[in-house]
Design an enzyme around this catalytic site. Sequence first.
Site, PDB file in Angstrom:
ATOM      1  N   TYR A 149      46.960  13.001  16.953  1.00 19.85           N
ATOM      2  CA  TYR A 149      45.822  13.862  17.001  1.00 19.85           C
ATOM      3  C   TYR A 149      45.025  13.412  15.492  1.00 19.85           C
ATOM      4  CZ  TYR A 149      41.630  15.579  19.208  1.00 19.85           C
ATOM      5  OH  TYR A 149      40.634  16.195  19.288  1.00 19.85           O
ATOM      6  N   PHE A 171      18.686  -5.817  16.707  1.00 20.31           N
ATOM      7  CA  PHE A 171      19.397  -6.926  17.559  1.00 20.31           C
ATOM      8  C   PHE A 171      19.134  -5.805  18.764  1.00 20.31           C
ATOM      9  CE2 PHE A 171      22.735  -9.107  19.772  1.00 20.31           C
ATOM     10  CZ  PHE A 171      22.377 -10.419  19.715  1.00 20.31           C
ATOM     11  N   ASP A 172      19.877  -6.405  20.099  1.00 18.03           N
ATOM     12  CA  ASP A 172      19.323  -5.517  21.312  1.00 18.03           C
ATOM     13  C   ASP A 172      19.910  -4.894  21.551  1.00 18.03           C
ATOM     14  OD1 ASP A 172      21.712  -6.483  21.318  1.00 18.03           O
ATOM     15  OD2 ASP A 172      21.777  -8.215  23.002  1.00 18.03           O
ATOM     16  N   ASP A 196      23.661  -2.878   8.617  1.00 19.53           N
ATOM     17  CA  ASP A 196      24.069  -2.700   9.959  1.00 19.53           C
ATOM     18  C   ASP A 196      25.186  -3.910   9.334  1.00 19.53           C
ATOM     19  OD1 ASP A 196      24.927  -4.031  12.252  1.00 19.53           O
ATOM     20  OD2 ASP A 196      23.019  -3.959  13.369  1.00 19.53           O
ATOM     21  N   ALA A 216      27.972  -5.345  10.286  1.00 20.33           N
ATOM     22  CA  ALA A 216      28.463  -6.022  11.417  1.00 20.33           C
ATOM     23  C   ALA A 216      29.772  -7.413  10.344  1.00 20.33           C
ATOM     24  CB  ALA A 216      28.360  -6.574  12.476  1.00 20.33           C
ATOM     25  N   LYS A 224      33.524  -7.852  14.715  1.00 18.82           N
ATOM     26  CA  LYS A 224      32.954  -8.991  14.491  1.00 18.82           C
ATOM     27  C   LYS A 224      33.747  -8.904  12.778  1.00 18.82           C
ATOM     28  CE  LYS A 224      29.066  -7.707  16.455  1.00 18.82           C
ATOM     29  NZ  LYS A 224      29.404  -6.545  16.803  1.00 18.82           N
ATOM     30  N   HIS A 240      18.416  -8.483  29.604  1.00 20.91           N
ATOM     31  CA  HIS A 240      19.230  -9.397  29.852  1.00 20.91           C
ATOM     32  C   HIS A 240      21.121  -9.797  29.931  1.00 20.91           C
ATOM     33  CE1 HIS A 240      19.356  -7.910  25.930  1.00 20.91           C
ATOM     34  NE2 HIS A 240      20.720  -8.082  25.525  1.00 20.91           N
TER      35      HIS A 240
END
Length: 458
Positions: A70, A122-123, A213, A215, A256, A448
């Site tokens: 843990y 981004f979304d 960001d 990714a 990614k 979307h």
Amino acid sequence: MPHLRPFVSAVVRPIPITTRAERLREMDLAGHNPFNLPADKVSIDLLSDSGTGAVSIDQQAWAQRADERYAGAESFYRYRDAVREIVPFEHVLPVHQGRAAERVLFSALLGEGRLSLSNTHFDTTRANVELRGAEARDLPCPEAADLDSDFPFKGNIDVAEVERILSGPERQRVGQILLTITNNGFGGQPVSMANLEAVSEVARAHGVPLILDAARFAENAWLVTRREAGYQDWTPAEVARKAFELADGAVASLKKDGLSPEGAFIAVRDADLADRCEVDIIATEGFRTYGGLTGHTLEQLAVGLREVVDPNYLADRENEAAYLAERAHQAGVDAVRPAGLHAIYLNAGRLLPHLGPAQFPGHALACALYREGGIRAAELGSLYLGELGEGNELVGPAPFELIRLALPRRVYDHSHLEYVGEILADIAKNPEAVPGYRITHAPKVLRHFRCRTEPVDR
């Protein structure tokens, strides 16, 4: 010299071969939304590059060493050390995926009435900003508006506009500057080191945290070595580390460039900010040394973060994107130039001029790709970005009508991409046969992903 792919397949998964009648039935059941299709009815899945890649034999081997204790498991320290090889921050926190990392960090930096500035949110990033009661404002560089130019760094942020905002009355509202590398919301285009250095200088001068960001940090670094003067002799890992050095913090979905089906990190310089994030993670994700991830995943990530900066792998990634872009061009379908690495973005508005924005040409092309060839792709046009009225009619179109063909990592070969080109060519022979769409159901947020549509000729 001919290009040689730096890997071979060791395990394979069959793909479904469907008939057109089957695909029409599936589209009806899915409400003509590719996100609603079951994956076992999709032959070539270019919907996303997130968590859809193939893992390596070394990732699988190290996963067998997983320590699932843990707190303070060995797997965490191997993961943390791999992150720190490229991210020179003291505080590294694992979380289960990128949007969770955004939620935690944005909760600490943003709040009601605050402002997040970005090259492009981004979304899900935009949703996480807005769910905090803040405003997400996109400031792409002016060169991004020309989809056909070969300007090498269309992912850049408009530094002059950032400076103008920070020098004006809105300065006190700004909670963060979020620089997405590469710029997924704007054609998968890279950000130059010169742009990153400039916005870093502005951010520090005004006391605003600069967050990456990240990714696709390795893909951005590779394109810097390929396109920016002065970096030709740098390794991707060296470029990536310099990029992180210019920031105050970072979030990264490792689905990614972590080459894993799961995982992310939050990394920050400031100890107090790290403490606030850590409390949130412990309460909502898991203890600070696993953050909702298994030891199995932490081990795969530790290996993936090292494999992803291999120049041979990144050169292959560039070759695949360029190959798909060329197949689209030969089919008579324009794509955003120059091609990035993780996806190509097709100009559906130009291919389907008989459809106005209110008939969602990007969505129409995405539906046509599945209907004609079992290919799944994501729309990045007015269905995603447009403003809707009370009856779900379009009242404010997106600036461009695009669809994204995202390339899973180490999955498809050239025969698969040739097939995509052939289906595009078939559609391009008679584009007027592609119908427009109307929305029959649309959630208020992230529509979307969950909306339902129908062809307008029904």
